[in-house]
Design a protein around this motif. Structure first.
Motif, short mmCIF file in Angstrom:
data_model
loop_
_atom_site.label_atom_id
_atom_site.label_comp_id
_atom_site.label_asym_id
_atom_site.label_seq_id
_atom_site.Cartn_x
_atom_site.Cartn_y
_atom_site.Cartn_z
N LYS A 1 -2.57 17.31 5.99
CA LYS A 1 -2.80 17.29 4.54
C LYS A 1 -3.32 15.91 4.13
N PRO A 2 -4.39 15.84 3.36
CA PRO A 2 -4.86 14.55 2.85
C PRO A 2 -3.84 13.97 1.88
N MET A 3 -3.76 12.64 1.86
CA MET A 3 -2.81 11.94 0.99
C MET A 3 -3.55 10.91 0.14
N MET A 4 -3.10 10.76 -1.08
CA MET A 4 -3.66 9.72 -1.95
C MET A 4 -3.21 8.35 -1.46
N MET A 5 -4.10 7.38 -1.56
CA MET A 5 -3.76 6.01 -1.18
C MET A 5 -4.00 5.10 -2.37
N VAL A 6 -3.01 4.27 -2.65
CA VAL A 6 -3.08 3.31 -3.74
C VAL A 6 -2.58 1.98 -3.20
N TRP B 1 -7.58 4.55 -3.88
CA TRP B 1 -8.54 4.67 -2.78
C TRP B 1 -8.90 6.12 -2.48
N ASP B 2 -8.54 7.06 -3.31
CA ASP B 2 -8.76 8.49 -3.11
C ASP B 2 -7.91 9.01 -1.95
N ARG B 3 -8.34 10.12 -1.34
CA ARG B 3 -7.51 10.79 -0.32
C ARG B 3 -7.92 10.41 1.10
N TRP B 4 -6.91 10.27 1.94
CA TRP B 4 -7.09 9.88 3.34
C TRP B 4 -6.23 10.76 4.22
N VAL B 5 -6.64 10.90 5.48
CA VAL B 5 -5.87 11.63 6.48
C VAL B 5 -5.50 10.68 7.61
N MET C 1 0.86 -1.18 0.00
CA MET C 1 0.00 0.00 0.00
C MET C 1 0.90 1.23 0.00
N ALA C 2 0.49 2.26 -0.71
CA ALA C 2 1.17 3.55 -0.68
C ALA C 2 0.18 4.59 -0.17
N LEU C 3 0.60 5.34 0.83
CA LEU C 3 -0.20 6.44 1.37
C LEU C 3 0.68 7.68 1.32
N LEU D 1 -6.73 5.79 9.88
CA LEU D 1 -6.96 6.70 8.78
C LEU D 1 -8.44 6.99 8.64
N LYS D 2 -8.76 8.18 8.13
CA LYS D 2 -10.14 8.54 7.81
C LYS D 2 -10.17 9.03 6.37
N SER D 3 -11.24 8.69 5.69
CA SER D 3 -11.43 9.14 4.32
C SER D 3 -11.64 10.65 4.31
N TYR D 4 -10.90 11.35 3.48
CA TYR D 4 -11.03 12.81 3.40
C TYR D 4 -12.34 13.21 2.75
N GLY D 5 -12.83 12.41 1.85
CA GLY D 5 -14.08 12.71 1.15
C GLY D 5 -13.81 13.40 -0.17
#
Length: 142
Positions: free
Chosen positions: A83-88, A95-99, A8-10, A125-129
């Motif tokens: 800052k929100p980060m992309m997760m792949v 997986w879009d952005r997460w904090v 996983m990459a965050l 982690l929480k989904s940034y939305g």
């Protein structure tokens, strides 16, 4: 680290066997229901939308093998940056952005100088939305 070796990459963090790898992955989704009072009968519930999803990663780092002693500290610093980060994930799913909501650290198996040979961590982690504003539509939802 090669792309195929990443679980996983965050943002800048890469979770994999060669660095901090997670042993457990849990994902939670919840939904918001508002209570609407009614006269002479029980309240009704009205769906107000999904809540932010959450992910919890429980992992282990062997700092003398790979990655060093400061990996969890870097997670805390990134969380403080707010800052929100992309997760792949390793399969290529975006997986879009997460904090980072919470960082927990447990150290064990110490050397004589107090350095741990094993660091366990829990990363919450929480989904940034998604942003669905005019600017987001203009930029193609980036």
């Amino acid at each position: 680290m090669q792309l195929g070796m990443v679980m996983m990459a965050l943002g800048v963090f890469r979770f994999g066997i060669s660095s901090g790898s997670y042993q457990n992955f849990s994902r939670s989704a919840s939904y918001r229901w508002g209570k609407v009072n009614r006269i002479g009968r029980s309240p009704a519930l009205q769906f107000t939308g999904p809540d932010a999803e959450s992910i919890k990663l429980d992992g282990v780092i062997y700092p003398h093998f790979k990655g060093g002693l400061r990996q969890v500290e870097l997670m805390r610093l990134r969380a403080k940056a707010a800052k929100p980060m992309m997760m792949v994930d390793g399969l290529g799913w975006v997986w879009d952005r997460w904090v980072i909501d919470q960082v927990e650290e447990r150290k064990s198996v110490f050397l004589r100088d107090g350095a741990p040979r094993k660091i366990e961590f829990t990363l919450s982690l929480k989904s940034y939305g998604k942003d669905n504003g005019v600017l987001s539509s203009f930029l193609g939802g980036l």
